[in-house]
Design an enzyme around this catalytic site. Structure first.
Site, PDB file in Angstrom:
ATOM      1  N   GLY A  54     -20.285   3.730  49.800  1.00 47.25           N
ATOM      2  CA  GLY A  54     -19.196   3.973  50.721  1.00 47.25           C
ATOM      3  C   GLY A  54     -19.161   2.877  51.767  1.00 47.25           C
ATOM      4  N   SER A  55     -18.016   2.725  52.439  1.00 47.84           N
ATOM      5  CA  SER A  55     -17.952   1.802  53.566  1.00 47.84           C
ATOM      6  C   SER A  55     -18.384   2.546  54.822  1.00 47.84           C
ATOM      7  CB  SER A  55     -16.537   1.238  53.700  1.00 47.84           C
ATOM      8  OG  SER A  55     -16.250   0.435  52.572  1.00 47.84           O
ATOM      9  N   GLY A  56     -18.421   1.814  55.956  1.00 43.44           N
ATOM     10  CA  GLY A  56     -18.868   2.432  57.194  1.00 43.44           C
ATOM     11  C   GLY A  56     -20.302   2.075  57.535  1.00 43.44           C
ATOM     12  N   HIS A  57     -20.943   1.262  56.660  1.00 46.80           N
ATOM     13  CA  HIS A  57     -22.343   0.880  56.871  1.00 46.80           C
ATOM     14  C   HIS A  57     -22.484  -0.592  57.258  1.00 46.80           C
ATOM     15  CE1 HIS A  57     -23.142   4.677  55.051  1.00 46.80           C
ATOM     16  NE2 HIS A  57     -22.731   4.308  53.858  1.00 46.80           N
ATOM     17  N   LYS A 105     -28.141   3.431  46.103  1.00 43.89           N
ATOM     18  CA  LYS A 105     -28.830   4.326  47.029  1.00 43.89           C
ATOM     19  C   LYS A 105     -28.779   5.737  46.452  1.00 43.89           C
ATOM     20  CE  LYS A 105     -26.418   2.978  50.695  1.00 43.89           C
ATOM     21  NZ  LYS A 105     -25.524   2.295  49.760  1.00 43.89           N
ATOM     22  N   ASP A 110     -23.135   8.219  44.295  1.00 44.00           N
ATOM     23  CA  ASP A 110     -23.414   6.816  43.974  1.00 44.00           C
ATOM     24  C   ASP A 110     -24.094   6.688  42.616  1.00 44.00           C
ATOM     25  OD1 ASP A 110     -23.011   4.808  46.486  1.00 44.00           O
ATOM     26  OD2 ASP A 110     -23.437   6.825  47.168  1.00 44.00           O
ATOM     27  N   HIS A 216     -24.481   8.872  56.591  1.00 47.70           N
ATOM     28  CA  HIS A 216     -23.113   9.288  56.316  1.00 47.70           C
ATOM     29  C   HIS A 216     -22.595  10.258  57.359  1.00 47.70           C
ATOM     30  CE1 HIS A 216     -24.652   7.846  52.454  1.00 47.70           C
ATOM     31  NE2 HIS A 216     -23.481   7.278  52.415  1.00 47.70           N
TER      32      HIS A 216
END
Lengths: 325, 196
Positions: A54-57, A105, A110, A216
């Site tokens: 996911g994005s946001g990391h 991860k 994922d 998350h």
């Protein structure tokens, strides 16, 4: 919650556009997909290394694309695993003819999406293998552990091994070695806010904190009255020291996205003091934002026991923006 | 009897219901997950809506297209799980243009097995399997489908999650119904309405 974004549903694609436009010497984008690859394409003969999630990391994962690290990063929606067709595009963009290793991860989404993509790629005649990172000691059952900041060490070390011309089997072996030894744990004093819903990942009172958070925006495994950082570091190190013996280690104090650098260095100050007193030799040190959770205010500590091989790969050159030496 | 048009109607109905319960799904997921289930399912079924205007020769062809669409639009764990369920349901329907109750039940069992295999999960772990499996195994023609589904969703409230992101919360996952169980019941309820 205020956000500096356009249409929330376009966040990831606009971020990818921005990254590629700002750093054209480093990044390319696979047409029409939120996949960032190397500007000069896959390196012929080199094992390709692909990660994502996911994005946001940010800077994970696209910030680790570059010489000596990743060949492609697959950018899913915020905190949502990318879909198999996207991961397949990443694999194709990274394939230099000698196989591709996926660094995944440990989240059920994922793992499923990357496994499906690997099956699709094998159908296309690309040799693919994967390694799953599960470094978060907050979860007691090892099989359920999340992949968090320790993943960055896997990117760096496996990336350097691939750059040095190792085979897919050899790159996988060293990636597995890092993944099986690295340990992390995180905490937060403020949650992050989901861009689409505008809601916080959890509701926290002014005088409370979450120990054992993932990346998350989810709650931690324990909610406590907030204490000073000295005591928080004791708490997290207590868990980590149970699993990492004193010796030569790389240590990372990672910001969750909304933590001032001043606080990260204060945190590191206590981490270093306590680890050295406990007999650890801090051979390599990293302080900064490596694996974040939007604007979450908190940090994680990662320990990796080092040997000569891993140290050499950690020190090898990297042109990735997220991991400048 | 489930027809191709009936199947399309069920999917449209699912989309409407997912949209109206989007915030509930997201809030449940905030409590015991990462707070994106409603958003992801809404994006996925929005995409499904756009493929329903095409013509399909069989229930299998439609179901396969739905599966591939969900797999490529939902993301997370729900994408591959719902996606592979529809792909397996497609295999069970095959070339049939309509399906009686027995064939639908068989297809739902196939879908359940696919979810269990992909998610490496079993019933009792507080996941969507806790709706799919008991429903597909025990449903009889003419039952009150909605009340069965509601009961199964409610049962997840008292379970402790041992699979998926909710499992990180251990004992604290008790007391919240599983968002995947709720979205599954929305879909199955819409489908059974068309089967009759």
């Amino acid at each position: 919650m205020k956000k500096l974004i356009g249409e929330a549903s376009e966040l990831v694609s606009q971020m990818v556009e921005g990254m590629v436009h700002a750093h054209p010497e480093l990044y390319g984008r696979v047409d029409g997909v939120n996949v960032i690859c190397r500007a000069d394409g896959a390196k012929s003969g080199k094992v390709g290394l692909v990660s994502g999630g996911g994005s946001g990391h940010e800077p994970a994962h696209a910030g680790y694309v570059g010489d000596g690290m990743l060949d492609a990063a697959v950018c899913g929606e915020v905190f949502t695993s990318p879909t198999p067709d996207m991961v397949l595009e990443g694999i194709k963009a990274a394939d230099g003819g000698n196989g591709v290793l996926l660094v995944v991860k440990n989240y059920s989404g994922d793992v499923m999406n990357f496994e499906l993509a690997a099956e699709l790629a094998e159908g296309d005649g690309i040799k693919v293998d994967h390694v799953v990172v599960a470094d978060d000691v907050a979860i007691s059952n090892k099989e359920d552990r999340r992949g968090v900041a320790g993943t960055v060490f896997v990117h760096k070390i496996a990336g350097a091994a691939a750059a040095s011309g190792k085979s897919l089997e050899e790159v996988k072996a060293i990636a597995e070695k890092v993944a099986s030894h690295v340990r992390s744990m995180g905490m937060a004093v403020e949650p992050c806010y989901m861009p689409v819903s505008g809601k916080p990942g959890f509701d926290l009172n002014e005088d409370e904190m979450e120990i054992g958070i993932g990346i998350h925006g989810e709650r931690g495994v324990e909610r406590k009255p907030v204490s000073d950082v000295d005591a928080i570091v004791d708490d997290l190190l207590g868990h980590l020291q149970k699993e990492v013996e004193p010796g030569e280690v790389a240590v990372m104090v990672n910001g969750m996205g909304g933590t001032p650098l001043s606080e990260l260095y204060v945190t590191y100050h206590f981490v270093a003091q306590k680890l050295e007193a406990a007999g650890y030799k801090l051979k390599r040190k990293y302080v900064g934002n490596y694996m974040t959770s939007l604007e979450m205010h908190g940090f994680s500590i990662t320990l990796l026991p080092l040997d000569d091989e891993m140290t050499a790969y950690l020190d090898a050159p990297s042109s990735a923006l997220g991991f400048k030496l | 009897m489930l027809t191709i048009d009936g199947f399309k109607q069920a999917l449209r109905h699912t989309q409407t219901e997912i949209e109206s319960q989007k915030d509930t799904l997201t809030d449940l997921d905030r409590a015991i997950g990462d707070g994106d289930h409603g958003i992801n399912m809404s994006r996925g079924f929005e995409a499904v809506l756009s493929i329903l205007d095409e013509d399909y020769d069989s229930l299998g062809a439609l179901s396969k297209k739905v599966g591939m669409t969900l797999m490529s639009k939902v993301g997370g764990a729900a994408g591959p799980l719902y996606g592979s369920a529809f792909v397996k349901i497609a295999a069970a329907f095959g070339d049939a243009k309509e399906a009686d109750f027995a064939l639908v039940k068989e297809a739902l069992l196939e879908g359940t097995n696919s979810i269990k295999a992909r998610g490496k999960s079993e019933a009792g772990q507080k996941t969507m399997v806790d709706v799919w499996e008991p429903f597909a195994l025990n449903v009889d023609e003419g039952d009150n489908y909605d009340s069965q589904l509601n009961e199964l969703v409610q049962k997840t409230e008292d379970m402790i999650a041992t699979k998926g992101r909710a499992s990180y919360f251990g004992e604290n996952s008790r007391g919240t119904i599983d968002p995947g169980a709720l979205s599954s019941s929305i879909l199955l309820s819409a489908l059974m309405k068309e089967v009759g």
